[in-house]
Every structure is written in structure tokens, then in C-alpha cells.
Write a protein that holds these residues in place. Structure first.
Motif, PDB file in Angstrom:
ATOM      1  N   THR A 154     130.087  34.885  60.545  1.00  0.00           N
ATOM      2  CA  THR A 154     129.172  33.604  59.588  1.00  0.00           C
ATOM      3  C   THR A 154     129.552  33.713  58.494  1.00  0.00           C
ATOM      4  N   ASN A 155     130.013  34.517  57.511  1.00  0.00           N
ATOM      5  CA  ASN A 155     130.139  34.501  56.151  1.00  0.00           C
ATOM      6  C   ASN A 155     131.393  33.614  55.886  1.00  0.00           C
ATOM      7  N   VAL A 156     132.397  33.720  56.781  1.00  0.00           N
ATOM      8  CA  VAL A 156     133.543  32.928  56.537  1.00  0.00           C
ATOM      9  C   VAL A 156     133.364  31.376  57.099  1.00  0.00           C
ATOM     10  N   ARG A 157     132.500  31.204  57.880  1.00  0.00           N
ATOM     11  CA  ARG A 157     132.384  29.845  58.186  1.00  0.00           C
ATOM     12  C   ARG A 157     131.507  29.213  57.314  1.00  0.00           C
ATOM     13  N   ILE A 158     130.439  29.933  56.543  1.00  0.00           N
ATOM     14  CA  ILE A 158     129.563  29.131  55.469  1.00  0.00           C
ATOM     15  C   ILE A 158     130.604  29.022  54.348  1.00  0.00           C
ATOM     16  N   LEU A 159     131.391  29.764  54.076  1.00  0.00           N
ATOM     17  CA  LEU A 159     132.488  29.397  52.991  1.00  0.00           C
ATOM     18  C   LEU A 159     133.335  28.294  53.227  1.00  0.00           C
ATOM     19  N   ALA A 160     133.654  28.107  54.666  1.00  0.00           N
ATOM     20  CA  ALA A 160     134.603  27.010  55.177  1.00  0.00           C
ATOM     21  C   ALA A 160     133.819  25.712  55.000  1.00  0.00           C
ATOM     22  N   ASP A 161     132.443  25.889  55.307  1.00  0.00           N
ATOM     23  CA  ASP A 161     131.543  24.694  54.927  1.00  0.00           C
ATOM     24  C   ASP A 161     131.391  24.237  53.403  1.00  0.00           C
ATOM     25  N   HIS A 162     131.522  25.141  52.650  1.00  0.00           N
ATOM     26  CA  HIS A 162     131.490  24.811  51.133  1.00  0.00           C
ATOM     27  C   HIS A 162     132.946  24.264  50.664  1.00  0.00           C
ATOM     28  N   TYR A 163     133.950  24.924  51.232  1.00  0.00           N
ATOM     29  CA  TYR A 163     135.240  24.475  50.907  1.00  0.00           C
ATOM     30  C   TYR A 163     135.427  23.048  51.238  1.00  0.00           C
ATOM     31  N   ALA A 164     135.004  22.703  52.580  1.00  0.00           N
ATOM     32  CA  ALA A 164     135.176  21.320  53.080  1.00  0.00           C
ATOM     33  C   ALA A 164     134.221  20.375  52.257  1.00  0.00           C
ATOM     34  N   LYS A 165     133.124  20.773  51.786  1.00  0.00           N
ATOM     35  CA  LYS A 165     132.294  19.796  51.044  1.00  0.00           C
ATOM     36  C   LYS A 165     132.854  19.678  49.678  1.00  0.00           C
ATOM     37  N   GLU A 166     132.894  20.676  49.038  1.00  0.00           N
ATOM     38  CA  GLU A 166     133.255  20.806  47.414  1.00  0.00           C
ATOM     39  C   GLU A 166     134.437  20.568  47.226  1.00  0.00           C
ATOM     40  N   ALA A 167     135.469  20.623  48.208  1.00  0.00           N
ATOM     41  CA  ALA A 167     137.189  20.479  47.876  1.00  0.00           C
ATOM     42  C   ALA A 167     137.539  19.110  48.713  1.00  0.00           C
ATOM     43  N   ASN A 168     136.414  18.650  49.352  1.00  0.00           N
ATOM     44  CA  ASN A 168     136.668  17.151  50.418  1.00  0.00           C
ATOM     45  C   ASN A 168     137.957  17.374  51.056  1.00  0.00           C
ATOM     46  N   ALA A 169     137.840  18.476  51.849  1.00  0.00           N
ATOM     47  CA  ALA A 169     139.056  18.632  52.594  1.00  0.00           C
ATOM     48  C   ALA A 169     138.460  19.158  54.155  1.00  0.00           C
TER      49      ALA A 169
END
Length: 243
Positions: free
Chosen positions: A51-66
Motif C-alpha cells: 500500500t505504501n508504494v502505491r500511495i506514493l505513486a498516486d502522489h507522484y502522478a498527481k503532483e508531477a503530472n505523470a
């Protein structure tokens, strides 16, 4: 300090919002819907389902527009996340046997193939590696046809030659206490990266330990501040080199 730090940490509460799919021949958790920029995440031994790495992935997607891909590079093998908090399960998990099954030689062709697949689909591609994923990102960084920039937090299995060979921008997220990214390797990185001619960034986290950026304790203020700073640092880096 020993590699027991690979097996300890804290599972984070929270929901992730992406979906499971594939990248080439590998399963992947996919977050975001950018058509231009992608981030390949090579996870630690807890793999693509943590779950942790998936939560981070969600942040990266939203905040780095990727569009972010957390890829299964362990052939479906999943380390029980209860090993994070259950000393008995952690003790029974044979880390060195796991590394043997998923050695550099075995997994590098898959990592390379996934980067190549992303390069066909996106104009810019970065990679993020946690712990085990650190060596993979550093090998990618030696070939600008595979990747445009890499970040890695508390990388494991690195050798000095991999640090010397980088040809794209590199970010190192380095805790003070790290059995894998040792004082010797940190010193070497700071000596050789300025000679490579690439943009590079070394971010030091005093008092923190290997694994904090993806398995830190959110109930401990120092660790929470550190893991949030690590996330912000990676996002800022991706925004600089993906757009």
C-alpha cells in the motif's frame, strides 16, 4: 547495523486510487493519465502490492503530472507486509535467498524492457527506486536512450562503477543510517557525481534510517517529516526533468 532494516518498517493507512494493469510482460500498478510523462517505480522487496508504494505513486502522478507504473519485478512473489510489524514473520523471511532469486542478472533485462516500453509511449520517462530498486535505476541512468532522469531513496546493491557511469540527472535521497548506501558509497557518490557532467542532487536526512522514505513511521514526527520531505523532493525533481 544489518540488512534486517530491509525487512522492518510501518504499513501506512490510506487508500490508493490507481488500477492494476501491465507494462510489457510485467504486471504493474498504474496511477495517473498523463500522455507525455511517465515514472517507472522499481520497488523494494515488499513489491508492487505494498500500500505504501502505491500511495506514493498516486502522489507522484498527481503532483508531477505523470503516469506512474509500480512494476512487479519479482515474478509474482510478494513478501508478506505483516513482516513489517511481526518479528517472527520477519525472522522467517530469508532475505538473501530472495535477493538470489531476484538478482541483478536475472531482473535487469525486465527493468530495461519496461523502460524501453515506456520510451515508446511517452516523450519523457523518469525512474524511482526504493532500496532494492536503487541499483536498477542507477543502471538505467547509464543509458539516456532508456531514461531521462532517476531518483533513488536509500539504494541497495549499488556498486561504485554504477555511480560513475550515470549519464542523466540523478537524485539521491540518503538517510544518515544506512547499511546498504554506506558511508563509503555516499562519499564516493559525492566525489564522482560532480565529474559526470550530469545534473545531480544529494539530499541528506539526519537521524533517519534505511527504508524511511517508503516504510517510515507516520506516527513519529521525525520520520513523518522525513518521508514527506523525501516525497516532495522526488516530486520537485520529476517536475524539473519531465516537463
Amino acid at each position: 547495523m544489518s540488512c534486517e532494516n530491509c525487512k522492518t518498517g510501518f504499513a501506512w493507512d490510506g487508500k490508493f486510487t490507481g488500477k492494476e494493469g501491465t507494462l510489457g510482460k510485467n504486471k504493474a500498478y498504474i496511477a495517473g493519465d498523463s500522455k507525455d510523462a511517465a515514472i517507472l517505480v522499481v520497488p523494494d522487496i515488499f513489491g508492487w502490492k505494498l500500500t505504501n508504494v502505491r500511495i506514493l505513486a498516486d502522489h507522484y502522478a498527481k503532483e508531477a503530472n505523470a503516469t506512474v507504473y509500480v512494476v512487479d519485478f519479482f515474478d509474482g512473489e510478494v513478501v508478506d507486509p505483516d513482516a513489517l510489524s511481526d518479528p517472527e514473520k520477519a525472522k522467517n523471511f530469508d532475505l538473501m535467498a530472495f535477493i538470489g532469486r531476484h538478482s541483478k542478472e536475472i531482473r535487469w533485462p525486465e527493468v530495461k524492457a519496461c523502460a524501453q516500453e515506456l520510451k515508446k509511449q511517452y516523450s519523457k520517462v523518469a525512474a524511482m527506486g526504493f532500496c532494492y530498486g536503487g541499483w536498477a535505476c542507477m543502471k538505467l541512468a547509464a543509458d539516456p536512450s532508456l531514461i531521462d532522469a532517476i531518483s533513488t531513496a536509500h539504494p541497495s546493491l549499488l556498486d561504485k562503477l554504477e555511480l560513475e557511469a550515470v549519464k542523466v540527472p540523478v537524485q539521491l535521497i540518503a538517510p544518515e543510517n544506512d547499511f546498504a548506501f554506506t558511508e563509503e558509497l555516499k562519499k564516493h557518490a559525492l566525489e564522482v557525481l560532480p565529474k559526470t557532467g550530469v545534473q545531480w542532487e544529494y539530499i541528506y536526512f539526519a537521524g533517519l534510517t534505511h527504508g524511511f522514505a517508503v516504510r517510515g513511521n507516520p506516527d513519529d514526527k521525525k520520520q513523518k517529516d522525513g518521508l514527506e520531505r523525501a516525497k516532495r523532493s522526488a516530486v520537485n525533481f520529476f517536475n524539473e526533468f519531465l516537463h
